[in-house]
Design an enzyme around this catalytic site. Structure first.
Site, short mmCIF file in Angstrom:
data_model
loop_
_atom_site.label_atom_id
_atom_site.label_comp_id
_atom_site.label_asym_id
_atom_site.label_seq_id
_atom_site.Cartn_x
_atom_site.Cartn_y
_atom_site.Cartn_z
N GLU A 250 0.82 -1.22 0.00
CA GLU A 250 0.00 0.00 0.00
C GLU A 250 0.85 1.26 0.00
O GLU A 250 1.71 1.43 0.87
CB GLU A 250 -0.92 -0.02 1.24
CG GLU A 250 -1.89 1.14 1.27
CD GLU A 250 -2.91 1.03 2.42
OE1 GLU A 250 -3.28 -0.09 2.80
OE2 GLU A 250 -3.30 2.10 2.94
N LYS B 1 -7.19 -0.77 11.73
CA LYS B 1 -6.60 -1.22 10.45
C LYS B 1 -5.39 -0.36 10.11
O LYS B 1 -4.37 -0.84 9.62
CB LYS B 1 -7.65 -1.17 9.35
CG LYS B 1 -7.24 -1.85 8.05
CD LYS B 1 -6.50 -0.94 7.09
CE LYS B 1 -6.14 -1.67 5.80
NZ LYS B 1 -5.35 -0.83 4.88
N ASP C 246 4.12 -14.46 11.78
CA ASP C 246 2.75 -14.88 11.42
C ASP C 246 1.80 -13.70 11.65
O ASP C 246 1.37 -13.44 12.77
CB ASP C 246 2.39 -16.09 12.32
CG ASP C 246 0.99 -16.62 12.04
OD1 ASP C 246 0.20 -15.93 11.37
OD2 ASP C 246 0.69 -17.72 12.53
N HIS D 141 -2.01 10.12 -0.85
CA HIS D 141 -2.16 8.96 -1.74
C HIS D 141 -1.99 9.38 -3.19
O HIS D 141 -1.39 8.68 -3.99
CB HIS D 141 -3.55 8.32 -1.57
CG HIS D 141 -3.60 7.35 -0.42
ND1 HIS D 141 -4.68 6.59 -0.14
CD2 HIS D 141 -2.68 7.03 0.49
CE1 HIS D 141 -4.44 5.83 0.91
NE2 HIS D 141 -3.23 6.10 1.31
C1 MEV Z 1 -5.88 3.02 5.16
O1 MEV Z 1 -5.14 1.87 4.79
C2 MEV Z 1 -5.82 3.24 6.66
C3 MEV Z 1 -6.69 4.38 7.19
O2 MEV Z 1 -8.03 4.18 6.75
C4 MEV Z 1 -6.60 4.33 8.71
C5 MEV Z 1 -7.57 5.25 9.41
O3 MEV Z 1 -8.63 5.61 8.85
O4 MEV Z 1 -7.27 5.60 10.58
C6 MEV Z 1 -6.25 5.70 6.62
#
Ligand code: MEV
Length: 431
Positions: A86, A270, A286, A384
């Protein structure tokens, strides 16, 4: 020898060419030619080695490997290898590590390296008495468990405790669960724990008169926690049109969203795992186990919430913490057999599982800050877009210095499209 500095003198790491980055890394971290080749993609895991790791092998699968800069962890500069597909993740971690330097970097530590092995005990006549019979034999069971892995025992690991839980209500009726608490030292521990619970099961059955069915490690490794904290000085938060206070307050409001709402907490966590997994993968660990443990821990109160906390100190500086289970090792499995994983550990000068967990949890906290800062200000698409524009520029045929120049123009025109990139390249060729 580990990394003495996290960035080249007088030039930005990302501005160097691929070969120059590798050369600097090799010199900086004192890596051998083989280690450098493994990190640089020229060597690494070959299909013959892979054939011994899993079944039905036909080849290997590659990911980009980037180096996060600027990390100071427990007063030590560390160059952090991150394997991830990513865009923005490595840049985000590096940038936040630089901001955290304003407050002394990251302070990280781990709890004991204890994993939990579970046994499901069915068909006992009276659950409370069976539970007590097992607890009465606690010492004898621990002594027997200590015989199972003499190597681990010699290294100071082995069984630490035994607990027996009563599950009153389940779709299969009531049953007992025995937890064997096992210090796995520098291993991830799944093999050691699974062997121990399998070997101990007949003795457990003999003591309580039940039938042991499942014998397996728990990935909710809540006795193997990693913790990191950092302070970002208020003035370091200001940029562009955003005041330091507005950035800090935006981050705090955004964190409150994750603390209160599981839908937001899943995305927030995430973002943490973007950083955590990238280092877990680069070191051959892992990541499914780490993911399972992280999310189960985030839901431990019965409501899924943020793994991190953000607040401010008396001077108004931003302070963050992250606490999560981290079952990672530096011995056994791919951590030893994968040449790139070995080189990654060497690059960080890591010699204990605890040291690795301290780096990983710090990267998770930095990654979380990167997302919160972007979301609280210009949004994440801008960052991005710059990286996306580079990929579009390359796809359109830009080479060398043209890539950055073309990407910059695409972003400033707010038209990050291949047809426009090709058009600009054509214009440049004819001018
Ligand atoms: C994207 O891979 C991760 C984010 O969505 C994390 C977040 O929203 O805190 C940018």
């Amino acid at each position: 020898m580990g990394a003495a500095s996290t960035q080249p003198q007088g030039v930005k790491f990302y501005e160097l060419g691929l070969d120059e980055r590798r050369e600097w890394l090799g010199q900086q971290a004192g890596l051998s030619a083989d280690e450098l080749a493994a990190l640089g993609g020229a060597a690494g895991l070959d299909p013959e080695q892979a054939d011994h790791m899993i079944e039905n092998v036909v080849g290997t699968f590659n990911l980009p490997l980037g180096i996060a800069q600027h990390f100071i962890i427990n007063d030590r500069p560390v160059l952090v290898p991150m394997a991830i597909e990513e865009p923005s993740v490595v840049a985000g971690a590096s940038f936040m590590a630089r901001l955290a330097q304003s407050g002394g970097g990251f302070h990280a530590h781990v709890s004991a390296g204890e994993m939990i092995g579970q046994m499901q005990i069915l068909d006992v006549d009276d659950l409370p008495s069976a539970r007590l019979k097992l607890l009465e034999q606690r010492q004898a069971l621990l002594e027997e468990a200590a015989q199972i892995d003499p190597v681990l025992q010699r290294l100071g690991g082995g069984p630490r405790d035994l607990q027996v839980r009563l599950i009153e209500d389940s779709p299969a009726g009531p049953f007992l669960v025995l937890h064997l608490i096992y210090d796995v030292r520098d291993a991830m521990g799944a093999n050691a724990v699974n062997t121990a619970v399998e070997r101990l099961a007949p003795r457990v059955e003999a003591i309580c008169g039940g039938r042991v069915l499942f014998r397996i490690l728990s990935n909710l490794a809540d006795r193997r926690l990693a913790r990191a904290r950092c302070t970002v000085r208020l003035e370091a938060l200001a940029f562009g049109e955003f005041s330091a206070e507005s950035v800090r307050d935006g981050i705090l409001a955004g964190w409150a969203f994750a603390a209160a709402d599981p839908y937001r907490a899943a995305t927030h966590n995430k973002g943490i795992m973007n950083g955590v997994d990238a280092v877990v993968i680069a070191t051959g660990n892992d990541w499914r186990a780490v993911e399972a443990g992280a999310h189960a821990y985030a839901a431990r109160s019965g409501r899924y919430t943020s793994l991190s906390t953000w607040g401010q100190d008396a001077a108004g500086n931003l302070v963050g913490t992250l606490e999560m289970p981290l079952a990672v090792g530096i011995v056994g499995g791919a951590t030893r057999s994968h040449p790139t994983a070995r080189a990654a550990l060497q690059l960080m000068d890591i010699h204990t599982a605890a040291g690795l967990a301290e780096v990983i949890v710090s990267v998770g906290l930095a990654q979380n800050l990167a997302a919160l800062r972007a979301l609280a200000t210009e949004g994440i698409q801008r960052g991005h877009m710059t990286l996306h524009a580079r990929q579009v520029a390359i796809a359109a045929g830009a080479q060398g210095s043209e890539i950055e120049r073309l990407a910059g123009q695409l972003v400033s025109e707010k038209t990050v499209r291949i047809d426009r990139a090709e058009e600009i390249l054509r214009q440049w060729k004819h001018s």
